[in-house]
Design a protein around this motif. Structure first.
Motif, PDB file in Angstrom:
ATOM      1  N   SER A  45      45.418   4.223   4.080  1.00  0.00           N
ATOM      2  CA  SER A  45      46.512   5.163   3.879  1.00  0.00           C
ATOM      3  C   SER A  45      46.153   6.214   2.834  1.00  0.00           C
ATOM      4  N   LEU A  46      45.468   5.795   1.774  1.00  0.00           N
ATOM      5  CA  LEU A  46      45.021   6.751   0.755  1.00  0.00           C
ATOM      6  C   LEU A  46      44.045   7.758   1.356  1.00  0.00           C
ATOM      7  N   ALA A  47      43.093   7.266   2.142  1.00  0.00           N
ATOM      8  CA  ALA A  47      42.126   8.164   2.786  1.00  0.00           C
ATOM      9  C   ALA A  47      42.843   9.149   3.707  1.00  0.00           C
ATOM     10  N   ALA A  48      43.838   8.651   4.451  1.00  0.00           N
ATOM     11  CA  ALA A  48      44.598   9.533   5.330  1.00  0.00           C
ATOM     12  C   ALA A  48      45.334  10.610   4.530  1.00  0.00           C
ATOM     13  N   THR A  49      45.860  10.245   3.371  1.00  0.00           N
ATOM     14  CA  THR A  49      46.557  11.210   2.521  1.00  0.00           C
ATOM     15  C   THR A  49      45.622  12.303   2.055  1.00  0.00           C
ATOM     16  N   LEU A  50      44.443  11.914   1.581  1.00  0.00           N
ATOM     17  CA  LEU A  50      43.479  12.907   1.114  1.00  0.00           C
ATOM     18  C   LEU A  50      43.023  13.811   2.252  1.00  0.00           C
ATOM     19  N   LEU A  51      42.809  13.225   3.415  1.00  0.00           N
ATOM     20  CA  LEU A  51      42.402  14.022   4.575  1.00  0.00           C
ATOM     21  C   LEU A  51      43.469  15.036   4.964  1.00  0.00           C
ATOM     22  N   VAL A  52      44.714  14.585   5.028  1.00  0.00           N
ATOM     23  CA  VAL A  52      45.760  15.476   5.509  1.00  0.00           C
ATOM     24  C   VAL A  52      46.002  16.614   4.522  1.00  0.00           C
ATOM     25  N   LEU A  53      45.803  16.370   3.238  1.00  0.00           N
ATOM     26  CA  LEU A  53      45.971  17.432   2.244  1.00  0.00           C
ATOM     27  C   LEU A  53      44.930  18.531   2.419  1.00  0.00           C
TER      28      LEU A  53
END
Length: 427
Positions: free
Chosen positions: A388-396
Motif C-alpha cells: 500500500s505504501l508503494a502504491a501511494t508513492l507511485l500514484v503521487l
C-alpha cells in the motif's frame, strides 16, 4: 478554472437537481442495477441445488467474474464506436436474455457458455455510463457526480443480499423470482436508456475513428505513461483493499476471536461509506487530485498496518475506521480522475482501462492475501501495508491535475501520446 462562487454552490442536492435527465437516469440505473445483482450472490447456491459440485459452482462464479472484467474493456471500445446509449442498450438487453436463460439450462457446459457472457454483457455499460456522466457534468462537479454514482453502487450492494434473500424465500421454485427479476430490471433499464439517453451523434461526433489508428484505442492509453503508472498503483491499492473480505476473516478465526468482530468490521465500513462519503465529498471535491487520492491510498496502508498489531476487537475496529476514512476521502476522486484527465476522444478507453484494473485487483487480491496468510500467519499485514505504501508513492508521481494544481496535461509526457486536454474537453 472554477470560481470560488461556483464551488460553494456545488452540493449534493444542487448537483442532482441541476443534472440533465440523462445523468439522473444513469445514477438511478447504477443503483437499480446493483440492487438487482442477485446472480453473483446466489449463483453458487443455485448450481449446487442443481446437483453440481461446489468446485464446479465456484468455477462458474469465476467465469462470471472473468467475463465482467473483459466486459468493461469491450464496453470502453463499444462506447467510442457506438455511443453511450447504444452500448447501454446492448449491455442491458444482452445480460437480461442471458440471465433468464440460466433457469432453463441443465447442462453445466451450457451454463458456463451463458454465465461468462452474462458477466461480460452486464458490465459493458459501466464505462459507457461513466463517460456520459462526465460529459454531461460541468467540470467543478465531476468528483461529486462520481461520488453520487458510488453512493448508488454501495447502497445497492448493501441492500441486494437482503432483497435477494427475501425473494429466495418467497419463491417456491427458489430461484425463478431472483433471476427473472434481475433479467426484467435489466431489460427495463435498456428501454429507459433508449428513451432518455442522448443519441450517439449528439455526444460522440468524433468517436467513429477513436478506436482505430495509432492515436486510438487502448494502445493510445498505454502510451500515456503516467496514466499507466496510475493504473498500476490502482491495481495494487485495490488488491490490498480486498483483504478485508478474505484475509481479515481468516485471520480473525485463526486468532481465536469471535467472528462477530469481523462482521462488526464489515458493517462499520458499509455504514461509514454510505453515511459519510457524500458529505465528505462536499469538503474534498475541490482539493487537488494528488491530495485526495494520495491521502486515500495512504490511509488504506495505515489501516492495514494497524491490523498487524496483536489482534483484538479494538485493533479490528480502529484499523477498519482508518482505511474506511481513506475510502470516503479518496474513492470519489479515484473514480473521477480517469474521466477528468482523459482526452475527449479516448475517454471511454481510459475509463474502460480503469474499471478493468479495478476488477482485476479485486480478483487477485484475495488470492494473493490467502497465499501470504498461509505462509506468514498474522505477519501478513506488514507486507500488505508495504504494498500500500508503494502504491501511494507511485500514484503521487503519476497524478496530474488539470484543475489548476500544477499537474501536466494528459499525454504531455509523450509527444506521440494522447492530445492535451483542457478544462472544457475534460468535462
Amino acid at each position: 478554472m472554477t470560481t470560488p462562487e461556483r464551488q460553494r454552490k456545488v452540493t449534493i442536492i444542487s448537483t442532482w437537481r441541476e443534472s440533465p435527465r440523462a445523468v439522473k437516469t444513469l445514477l438511478a440505473g447504477v443503483f437499480v442495477n446493483r440492487l438487482s445483482g442477485f446472480l453473483n450472490i446466489f449463483l453458487v447456491l443455485y448450481l449446487t441445488s442443481k446437483g453440481h459440485s461446489a468446485e464446479a459452482a465456484a468455477f462458474a462464479l469465476g467465469a462470471y467474474g472473468a467475463g465482467a472484467m473483459v466486459g468493461v474493456l469491450i464496453g470502453g471500445s463499444l462506447t467510442a464506436r457506438m455511443g453511450t446509449r447504444n452500448t447501454t442498450i446492448v449491455s442491458m438487453a444482452g445480460s437480461s436474455l442471458l440471465i433468464a436463460s440460466l433457469l432453463y439450462l441443465d447442462s453445466y457446459a451450457m451454463v458456463l457458455v451463458a454465465v461468462a457472457p452474462a458477466g461480460l454483457m452486464g458490465q459493458m455499460f459501466r464505462p459507457a455510463s461513466a463517460v456520459l456522466l462526465s460529459q454531461l457534468t460541468r467540470d467543478d462537479r465531476q468528483v461529486m457526480v462520481f461520488a453520487m454514482s458510488r453512493f448508488g453502487l454501495n447502497l445497492g450492494a448493501m441492500a441486494a443480499p437482503l432483497i435477494g434473500f427475501g425473494l429466495y424465500n418467497l419463491d417456491e421454485q427458489r430461484y425463478d423470482l431472483l433471476f427473472l427479476g434481475e433479467a426484467l430490471i435489466a431489460l427495463v433499464f435498456a428501454v429507459v436508456a433508449w428513451a432518455t439517453l442522448p443519441a450517439r451523434d449528439e455526444q460522440h461526433p468524433e468517436a467513429a475513428s477513436a478506436g482505430t489508428g495509432r492515436n486510438g484505442g487502448y494502445l493510445a492509453v498505454l502510451r500515456d505513461r503516467r496514466y499507466v503508472v496510475f493504473l498500476v498503483s490502482t491495481l495494487a491499492h485495490t488488491a490490498v483493499y480486498g483483504q478485508y473480505l478474505s484475509t481479515l476473516p481468516l485471520d480473525v478465526e485463526t486468532s481465536g476471536l469471535e467472528i462477530f468482530w469481523y462482521t462488526v468490521a464489515v458493517s462499520l465500513n458499509g455504514f461509514v461509506v454510505i453515511a459519510f462519503e457524500l458529505l465528505t465529498t462536499k469538503l474534498t471535491q475541490n482539493w487537488p487530485f494528488r491530495v485526495t487520492i494520495g491521502l486515500g491510498f495512504a490511509l488504506m496502508g495505515v489501516g492495514i498496518a494497524v491490523y498487524a498489531l496483536p489482534l483484538t476487537p479494538a485493533v479490528i475496529v480502529i484499523g477498519t475506521l482508518v482505511w474506511s476514512l481513506g475510502e470516503i476521502v479518496g474513492g470519489p476522486a479515484i473514480f473521477a480522475y480517469p474521466a477528468v484527465i482523459a482526452p475527449a476522444r479516448l475517454k471511454s478507453h481510459y475509463l474502460g482501462g480503469f474499471h478493468f484494473v479495478f476488477g482485476l485487483g479485486s480478483a487477485i487480491g484475495p488470492v494473493a492475501g490467502g497465499w501470504l496468510l498461509v505462509r506468514l500467519g498474522h505477519g501478513v499485514w506488514l507486507p500488505l501495508a508495504a504494498v500500500s505504501l508503494a502504491a501511494t508513492l507511485l500514484v503521487l508521481t503519476a497524478i496530474r491535475d488539470p484543475r489548476g494544481s500544477g499537474g501536466r496535461p494528459a499525454g504531455s509526457d509523450d509527444p506521440g501520446g494522447p492530445e492535451p486536454v483542457d478544462a472544457g474537453t475534460a468535462a
